[in-house]
Write an enzyme that holds these catalytic residues in place. Structure first.
Site, PDB file in Angstrom:
ATOM      1  N   LYS A  97       1.061  -1.021  -0.208  1.00 22.40           N
ATOM      2  CA  LYS A  97      -0.247  -0.295  -0.071  1.00 22.40           C
ATOM      3  C   LYS A  97       0.746   1.098  -0.128  1.00 22.40           C
ATOM      4  O   LYS A  97       2.164   1.043  -0.003  1.00 22.40           O
ATOM      5  CB  LYS A  97      -0.793  -0.077   1.532  1.00 22.40           C
ATOM      6  CG  LYS A  97      -0.565  -0.078   2.591  1.00 22.40           C
ATOM      7  CD  LYS A  97      -0.231   1.301   2.951  1.00 22.40           C
ATOM      8  CE  LYS A  97       1.580   1.593   3.973  1.00 22.40           C
ATOM      9  NZ  LYS A  97       2.105   1.101   4.683  1.00 22.40           N
ATOM     10  N   SER A 139       8.591 -12.101  -1.898  1.00 22.24           N
ATOM     11  CA  SER A 139       7.492 -10.818  -1.782  1.00 22.24           C
ATOM     12  C   SER A 139       8.310  -9.809  -3.185  1.00 22.24           C
ATOM     13  O   SER A 139       9.093 -10.131  -3.138  1.00 22.24           O
ATOM     14  CB  SER A 139       7.418  -9.956  -0.635  1.00 22.24           C
ATOM     15  OG  SER A 139       6.679  -8.745  -0.792  1.00 22.24           O
ATOM     16  N   ASP A 199      -3.353  -1.078   6.978  1.00 26.94           N
ATOM     17  CA  ASP A 199      -2.280  -1.558   6.425  1.00 26.94           C
ATOM     18  C   ASP A 199      -2.649  -2.878   6.224  1.00 26.94           C
ATOM     19  O   ASP A 199      -2.955  -3.050   4.777  1.00 26.94           O
ATOM     20  CB  ASP A 199      -0.827  -1.696   6.792  1.00 26.94           C
ATOM     21  CG  ASP A 199      -0.014  -0.131   7.208  1.00 26.94           C
ATOM     22  OD1 ASP A 199      -0.033   0.839   6.428  1.00 26.94           O
ATOM     23  OD2 ASP A 199       1.430  -0.412   7.121  1.00 26.94           O
TER      24      ASP A 199
HETATM   25  N1  LIG Z   1       8.111 -11.120   2.815  1.00 23.81           N
HETATM   26  C1  LIG Z   1       8.289 -11.446   4.341  1.00 23.81           C
HETATM   27  N2  LIG Z   1       8.968 -12.627   5.163  1.00 23.81           N
HETATM   28  C2  LIG Z   1       9.294 -12.236   6.164  1.00 23.81           C
HETATM   29  N3  LIG Z   1       9.344 -11.194   6.900  1.00 23.81           N
HETATM   30  C3  LIG Z   1       8.202 -10.175   6.090  1.00 23.81           C
HETATM   31  C4  LIG Z   1       7.699 -10.131   4.999  1.00 23.81           C
HETATM   32  N4  LIG Z   1       7.529  -8.819   4.195  1.00 23.81           N
HETATM   33  C5  LIG Z   1       7.580  -8.477   6.024  1.00 23.81           C
HETATM   34  N5  LIG Z   1       7.793  -8.718   7.243  1.00 23.81           N
HETATM   35  C6  LIG Z   1       8.063  -8.806   8.472  1.00 23.81           C
HETATM   36  O1  LIG Z   1       7.739  -7.732   8.490  1.00 23.81           O
HETATM   37  C7  LIG Z   1       8.185  -6.626   8.890  1.00 23.81           C
HETATM   38  C8  LIG Z   1       9.120  -5.052   8.665  1.00 23.81           C
HETATM   39  O2  LIG Z   1       7.565  -4.802   8.587  1.00 23.81           O
HETATM   40  P1  LIG Z   1       7.972  -2.967   9.011  1.00 23.81           P
HETATM   41  O3  LIG Z   1       6.530  -2.381   9.677  1.00 23.81           O
HETATM   42  O4  LIG Z   1       8.643  -2.211   9.966  1.00 23.81           O
HETATM   43  O5  LIG Z   1       7.351  -1.863   7.306  1.00 23.81           O
HETATM   44  P2  LIG Z   1       6.922  -2.297   6.184  1.00 23.81           P
HETATM   45  O6  LIG Z   1       5.833  -3.211   6.567  1.00 23.81           O
HETATM   46  O7  LIG Z   1       7.181  -2.549   4.759  1.00 23.81           O
HETATM   47  O8  LIG Z   1       6.479  -0.503   6.187  1.00 23.81           O
HETATM   48  P3  LIG Z   1       5.162   0.411   6.907  1.00 23.81           P
HETATM   49  O9  LIG Z   1       4.541  -0.307   8.665  1.00 23.81           O
HETATM   50  O10 LIG Z   1       5.276   1.534   7.094  1.00 23.81           O
HETATM   51  O11 LIG Z   1       3.811   0.308   5.965  1.00 23.81           O
HETATM   52  C9  LIG Z   1      10.189  -7.618   8.980  1.00 23.81           C
HETATM   53  O12 LIG Z   1      11.142  -7.092   9.689  1.00 23.81           O
HETATM   54  C10 LIG Z   1       9.185  -8.737   9.187  1.00 23.81           C
HETATM   55  O13 LIG Z   1       9.280  -8.927  10.503  1.00 23.81           O
HETATM   56  C1  LIG Z   2       2.703   4.572  10.748  1.00 24.84           C
HETATM   57  C2  LIG Z   2       1.256   3.865  10.671  1.00 24.84           C
HETATM   58  O1  LIG Z   2       0.894   5.052  10.472  1.00 24.84           O
HETATM   59  C3  LIG Z   2       1.853   3.799   9.432  1.00 24.84           C
HETATM   60  C4  LIG Z   2       2.070   2.433   9.008  1.00 24.84           C
HETATM   61  O2  LIG Z   2       2.177   1.940   7.353  1.00 24.84           O
HETATM   62  C5  LIG Z   2       0.769   2.904  11.758  1.00 24.84           C
HETATM   63  C6  LIG Z   2      -0.497   2.578  11.564  1.00 24.84           C
HETATM   64  O3  LIG Z   2      -1.188   3.030  10.975  1.00 24.84           O
HETATM   65  O4  LIG Z   2      -0.292   1.392  12.197  1.00 24.84           O
HETATM   66 MG   LIG Z   3       4.769  -2.511   8.824  1.00 24.59          MG
END
Ligand SMILES: Nc1ncnc2c1ncn2[C@@H]1O[C@H](COP(=O)(O)OP(=O)(O)OP(=O)(O)O)[C@@H](O)[C@H]1O
Ligand SMILES: C[C@@](O)(CCO)CC(=O)[O-]
Ligand SMILES: [Mg+2]
Length: 420
Positions: free
Chosen positions: A20, A146, A222
């Site tokens: 997203k 992914s 999310d």
């Molecule tokens: N393909 C995957 N395989 C294993 N773990 C994953 C995978 N994708 C995400 N993760 C998990 O999600 C964590 C990353 O999540 P994080 O919420 O910090 O970042 P994001 O979801 O990419 O960004 P945001 O939450 O800002 O949208 C990783 O450390 C792991 O725990």
């Molecule tokens: C930073 C945040 O607002 C968005 C992360 O994609 C956290 C959340 O809403 O869960």
């Molecule tokens: Mg995240």
């Protein structure tokens, strides 16, 4: 028998869940403000094989982390009190208990290499929790791949939880699936089935429990966008779908600066505790931005895109900063700029994010961080009249600074299932 020597019993289910972008409202949404987000056409795929009883294992393959984990079911049984599972069934969504959390961490740490990515442990714990509660102690092999950059603000954690949950519920035969009759995406020969709305709700609620394990305090935006797809307005757990005819084009730039959402969300929470009144005013301002963005997206576009000159002649676009823009695009760009300023005030920007905003503003384009910030990805609005040559110039400029740019389809479907 597969390459890995495991006996698959023929049932293979796959779920794909999109990442997203958050157009406006990240962080403030955790504190009750409205946010607007859209699914993007980059997916996490979770493929589950049911194994025969001879392989009494749970196997988890995570190619992005080069990790292959496997637990004998007898080991899981010896560590966990599984009596609560007998009461659980997929519609009865449960949260992880403190004792389960500690024991699943122990099971995870025994398997992960000592130098493993620190965020990975939480992802593996989320997988074990969702597997044991949804499918129980059934031997399986799950592979999660992914197209999303992980830990970069594009909702990889939510797409991970949603795709795993979708695959598990499909394997448990708990989903009503609909064959959609539209054309398959170009080059995608796999047939993806849509999930019934009532089942989407169950996927979303389990995935939220997974997000809680990874994030600490997620708002739920999310996992909701990854599950339901499209463009949504989200506030305090409630979503409404936004229908718009406004073309939403954006450039995504990855700063490649690593960060994790959990500590950024905690940091904003701590700032809000230190300065409750000031931060509440910031969250309120973000809420107003999101409401305004919703009304712009929902405005009767054809009518309001026409701006009238003083002499009464209608002109369909305004020339603003040398590129033609509709009135809505100008307003949207201003709101993106204001939102980025407020995110800076929350302490979640980063010098690399600021550098990208500065670079793109030289091209008269507005940018903001998307997701949790602190690094990760930045979105730049692209007015519909911007020529592809001009877009290439912006990309080249950012690439020269070492940043990676890409474009993705905005507002597509949420989680889908494929059976083999
Ligand atoms: N393909 C995957 N395989 C294993 N773990 C994953 C995978 N994708 C995400 N993760 C998990 O999600 C964590 C990353 O999540 P994080 O919420 O910090 O970042 P994001 O979801 O990419 O960004 P945001 O939450 O800002 O949208 C990783 O450390 C792991 O725990
Ligand atoms: C930073 C945040 O607002 C968005 C992360 O994609 C956290 C959340 O809403 O869960
Ligand atoms: Mg995240």
């Amino acid at each position: 028998m597969g390459d890995d020597g495991l006996q698959a019993c023929g049932v293979v289910m796959e779920a794909r869940a999109p990442g997203k972008v958050i157009l406006c409202g990240e962080h403030a949404v955790v504190h009750g403000a409205t946010a607007v987000a859209a699914a993007i056409g980059l997916y996490t795929h979770a493929r589950i094989h049911l194994l025969t009883g001879e392989d009494n294992l749970l196997v988890l393959d995570l190619p992005p982390f080069q990790v292959h984990l496997s637990w004998p079911l007898s080991q899981i049984q010896s560590v966990l009190d599984l009596s609560s599972l007998h009461k659980a069934y997929p519609q009865d969504v449960q949260s992880i208990s403190e004792s389960w959390s500690a024991k699943l961490k122990q099971l995870t740490d025994e398997q992960l290499p000592a130098d493993a990515d620190k965020g990975l442990q939480a992802g593996v714990v989320a997988y074990l929790f969702l597997h044991l509660y949804i499918l129980g102690l059934q031997p399986t092999k799950m592979t999660v791949t992914s197209e999303l950059p992980i830990g970069s603000g594009l909702g990889s954690s939510a797409a991970f939880c949603v795709s795993i949950t979708g695959a598990l519920l499909a394997a448990a035969q708990q989903l009503d699936l609909h064959r959609h009759l539209g054309p398959t995406e170009e080059g995608d020969m796999q047939r993806w089935l849509d999930v019934d709305d009532k089942d989407l709700d169950i996927i979303n609620r389990w995935a939220f429990e997974g997000e809680k394990i990874i994030h600490g305090r997620p708002s739920g935006i999310d996992n909701t966008v990854s599950t339901f797809g499209y463009i949504v307005k989200f506030r305090q757990g409630q979503l409404s779908r936004i229908q718009t005819t406004m073309p939403l084009n954006m450039l995504l730039t990855n700063t490649k600066v690593g960060r994790d959402t959990k500590s950024l969300v905690a940091g904003v929470g701590a700032r809000a505790q230190r300065h409750p009144k000031s931060m509440a005013a910031i969250f309120d301002a973000v809420d107003s931005i999101s409401e305004e963005v919703v009304s712009i997206l929902q405005s009767n576009s054809e009518e309001s895109r026409i701006e009238h000159n003083i002499d009464g002649h209608a002109q369909s676009e305004l020339v603003h900063n040398t590129v033609s823009r509709s009135v809505e695009e100008i307003k949207l760009e201003e709101l993106v700029q204001i939102n980025q300023g407020l995110l800076q005030s929350m302490g979640v920007s980063h010098p690399c994010i600021d550098a990208i905003c500065c670079r793109t503003s030289k091209h008269k384009l507005q940018s903001k961080l998307t997701g949790a910030g602190g690094g990760g990805c930045v979105l730049t609005l692209l007015p519909h009249c911007l020529k592809s040559k001009a877009i290439e110039e912006v990309k080249a400029d950012l690439a020269a600074e070492g940043f990676e740019c890409f474009q993705a389809h905005i507002g597509g479907k949420g989680v889908q299932i494929s059976k083999k």
